[in-house]
Motif scaffolding. Sequence first.
Motif, PDB file in Angstrom:
ATOM      1  N   UNK A  49      13.384   9.373  -9.302  1.00  0.00           N
ATOM      2  CA  UNK A  49      12.053   9.934  -9.114  1.00  0.00           C
ATOM      3  C   UNK A  49      12.151  11.365  -8.595  1.00  0.00           C
ATOM      4  N   UNK A  50      11.103  12.133  -8.839  1.00  0.00           N
ATOM      5  CA  UNK A  50      10.990  13.486  -8.284  1.00  0.00           C
ATOM      6  C   UNK A  50      10.443  13.361  -6.864  1.00  0.00           C
ATOM      7  N   UNK A  51      10.897  14.243  -5.967  1.00  0.00           N
ATOM      8  CA  UNK A  51      10.491  14.113  -4.568  1.00  0.00           C
ATOM      9  C   UNK A  51       8.978  14.219  -4.371  1.00  0.00           C
ATOM     10  N   UNK A  52       8.279  14.897  -5.274  1.00  0.00           N
ATOM     11  CA  UNK A  52       6.820  15.027  -5.138  1.00  0.00           C
ATOM     12  C   UNK A  52       6.082  13.817  -5.704  1.00  0.00           C
ATOM     13  N   UNK A  53       6.824  12.898  -6.336  1.00  0.00           N
ATOM     14  CA  UNK A  53       6.192  11.730  -6.951  1.00  0.00           C
ATOM     15  C   UNK A  53       6.291  10.509  -6.039  1.00  0.00           C
ATOM     16  N   UNK A  54       5.939  10.706  -4.775  1.00  0.00           N
ATOM     17  CA  UNK A  54       5.914   9.597  -3.816  1.00  0.00           C
ATOM     18  C   UNK A  54       4.555   9.583  -3.142  1.00  0.00           C
ATOM     19  N   UNK A  55       3.863   8.464  -3.248  1.00  0.00           N
ATOM     20  CA  UNK A  55       2.544   8.305  -2.648  1.00  0.00           C
ATOM     21  C   UNK A  55       2.594   7.248  -1.556  1.00  0.00           C
ATOM     22  N   UNK A  56       1.824   7.461  -0.497  1.00  0.00           N
ATOM     23  CA  UNK A  56       1.729   6.495   0.592  1.00  0.00           C
ATOM     24  C   UNK A  56       0.307   5.967   0.663  1.00  0.00           C
ATOM     25  N   UNK A  57       0.198   4.663   0.659  1.00  0.00           N
ATOM     26  CA  UNK A  57      -1.098   3.984   0.723  1.00  0.00           C
ATOM     27  C   UNK A  57      -1.202   3.290   2.079  1.00  0.00           C
ATOM     28  N   UNK A  58      -2.053   3.818   2.959  1.00  0.00           N
ATOM     29  CA  UNK A  58      -2.193   3.229   4.297  1.00  0.00           C
ATOM     30  C   UNK A  58      -3.625   3.431   4.778  1.00  0.00           C
ATOM     31  N   UNK A  59      -4.043   2.571   5.707  1.00  0.00           N
ATOM     32  CA  UNK A  59      -5.421   2.591   6.176  1.00  0.00           C
ATOM     33  C   UNK A  59      -5.581   3.208   7.561  1.00  0.00           C
ATOM     34  N   UNK A  60      -4.565   3.137   8.383  1.00  0.00           N
ATOM     35  CA  UNK A  60      -4.695   3.522   9.783  1.00  0.00           C
ATOM     36  C   UNK A  60      -4.259   4.963   9.984  1.00  0.00           C
ATOM     37  N   UNK A  61      -5.154   5.773  10.520  1.00  0.00           N
ATOM     38  CA  UNK A  61      -4.922   7.205  10.660  1.00  0.00           C
ATOM     39  C   UNK A  61      -3.686   7.522  11.502  1.00  0.00           C
ATOM     40  N   UNK A 108       0.068  -2.538   7.668  1.00  0.00           N
ATOM     41  CA  UNK A 108       0.170  -2.479   9.132  1.00  0.00           C
ATOM     42  C   UNK A 108      -0.833  -3.472   9.703  1.00  0.00           C
ATOM     43  N   UNK A 109      -0.326  -4.577  10.237  1.00  0.00           N
ATOM     44  CA  UNK A 109      -1.204  -5.643  10.725  1.00  0.00           C
ATOM     45  C   UNK A 109      -2.017  -5.208  11.936  1.00  0.00           C
ATOM     46  N   UNK A 110      -1.501  -4.212  12.665  1.00  0.00           N
ATOM     47  CA  UNK A 110      -2.199  -3.678  13.840  1.00  0.00           C
ATOM     48  C   UNK A 110      -2.573  -4.776  14.826  1.00  0.00           C
ATOM     49  N   UNK A 111      -1.585  -5.643  15.120  1.00  0.00           N
ATOM     50  CA  UNK A 111      -1.801  -6.651  16.157  1.00  0.00           C
ATOM     51  C   UNK A 111      -2.192  -5.954  17.454  1.00  0.00           C
ATOM     52  N   UNK A 112      -1.565  -4.831  17.708  1.00  0.00           N
ATOM     53  CA  UNK A 112      -1.960  -3.967  18.829  1.00  0.00           C
ATOM     54  C   UNK A 112      -2.127  -2.566  18.282  1.00  0.00           C
ATOM     55  N   UNK A 113      -3.268  -1.934  18.524  1.00  0.00           N
ATOM     56  CA  UNK A 113      -3.480  -0.584  18.026  1.00  0.00           C
ATOM     57  C   UNK A 113      -2.745   0.453  18.867  1.00  0.00           C
ATOM     58  N   UNK A 114      -2.038  -0.017  19.909  1.00  0.00           N
ATOM     59  CA  UNK A 114      -1.262   0.907  20.730  1.00  0.00           C
ATOM     60  C   UNK A 114      -0.013   1.349  19.972  1.00  0.00           C
TER      61      UNK A 114
END
Length: 548
Positions: A49-61, A108-114
């Motif tokens: 893969x090309x280094x720019x062809x990586x996407x991250x899918x996440x919900x928590x800021x 990220x289950x976020x059992x603790x948001x800490x």
Amino acid sequence: MIAISLGSARFEIIDNPAALNVFHSDRQSTPVVGPPPKNQTSKDIEIRFHQCAMEFDFKHRELADIIDVYKQVMFGKNYAKECPAGSELNLIHYMGNGKKLIDVKIDYKAVSRQMSPTKFQNVHEKYSILVEENGRVVIEADYYPGIVRALDTLSQLIERNEDQGNNKEYRIKYTPILIKDEPDYAYRGLMLDTSKEYFNVGDIKLLLDGMMISRLNVFHWHFMDSDSMAMKLNSFPGITNNTAFRSSEVYTSDNVKEITLYAKIRGIKVIPEIQTPANVNVLGNHKPLKDLVRCYSDPSMVSRKNSYPSEAVLDIGNTRSVDFVDKVIKDVLEMFEPEILHLGGDKPNIGCLNHISDPVESLRKYIEKEREILKKYSSDTRAMYWFEDGSFRYNPTDILHYKGNSRQFEYTISSHRENYYVFSPSDIMVVHHGYPDNAGTHRNTGRTESWKRYWDFNPASYNKNGKMLGSEVLVWTEMMNEFEFLPKTFPRAGIVSFKHWNSTPSISSGAVIETIMRLQYRLKSFGIPTEKISMRYCEEHTHHCFGP
């Protein structure tokens, strides 16, 4: 690459060191991750893969910052310039000739948001990562530190495809890969002594980067000792004018906030230390506190013995000493908001307290008073103490920090079996200097052990009662400056961390060497100087030098 000429010397600054500092294995047949994971399965499909062809899918800021950090670990510190925001719109351009899109989904289950869950538990860093042959990556963890460790593992699975020149192409070999992992010991610490040498914020950040890559998760900040105290305190304005080496070499509350946040993003907790009642000579330099210091020695070479500061002691018989400690604890808690506060507790020179009828009993009462003050300001913060001979009384909730000789540990700890403890034996876990001392006389003063002694250490031998949280490497800096402390620290501290993550790795002796060499190269690629563990030939031919 930028070339700079100075006379006959020519220096080259590499704008993307991650692309060049790649470890070449002559034994690899499966994914290699340091420390070795507990559970790992893989096959033999390679994806490119090309280094720019990586996407991250996440919900928590709160994950955005650490993802950006690990993009730099994976692809170099110029990644944001080479793959600016919006470059994902050109994915078709990056996906020709069989190259994939790497789609990283973070669950990220976020059992603790800490970001720093309270207490030290192995489950906080537990994670799983699945890399499929179509380029889909799934990371799962219940707690934030687990996400950080999973990203670290992903960064090790990715390697630059050097066969393709410098076209930003990377690959992941041996897919599909499934790794499930967690540490054996939840405390893997490093202490930096900034009282014997000043290190600026940038130096400390670079240390924290090295800790992150080495999976060290506790930064113990020893900022107060006989030599200096450079921490500005709200209750004592102007104290650093007399207790810091220079007025410009100080730490402000803003510095502390910056460093603690930097550490937290990298999955590292910060433990500040207030060193009393022993080793407080520097406090006597501040006139309002001079009468609280017993055996004070004016900071001149004439009045010192063997060129060291006096072993001065806080006058625990003076009620103003308790008021001083009360204010310092309050200030430090407000700045750091720590889960654990290290309250020093080195055994003082009893001769300096001969004006007290029963100095030993007074010392015990002083420790109890310290603990009361701590609880007054923060009922959730636990006390931690240096522990060498068991002569003081401690509460069962206190964490004991053992720094005596490893051979005396079993006998010493027998009087406090109920306490959790951190292990820093003076004959193993100390990064000192190993040169002539500061008077230019004694050799091997505070010697630094070889990397192999660190790897051969077996933490289970010192955890027979199950109360060992982990270990901590102590970096004392009498004879080290900003140019020396990192290569002295790494890869040694990383080796300790690896052995406490997986204390019984099922790998050959040759593979052990290669695991450490990989860590050395990863640190170098991120701009962190390290000490070599072998010659270059053996780095390229580990089979020949070290066997299978």
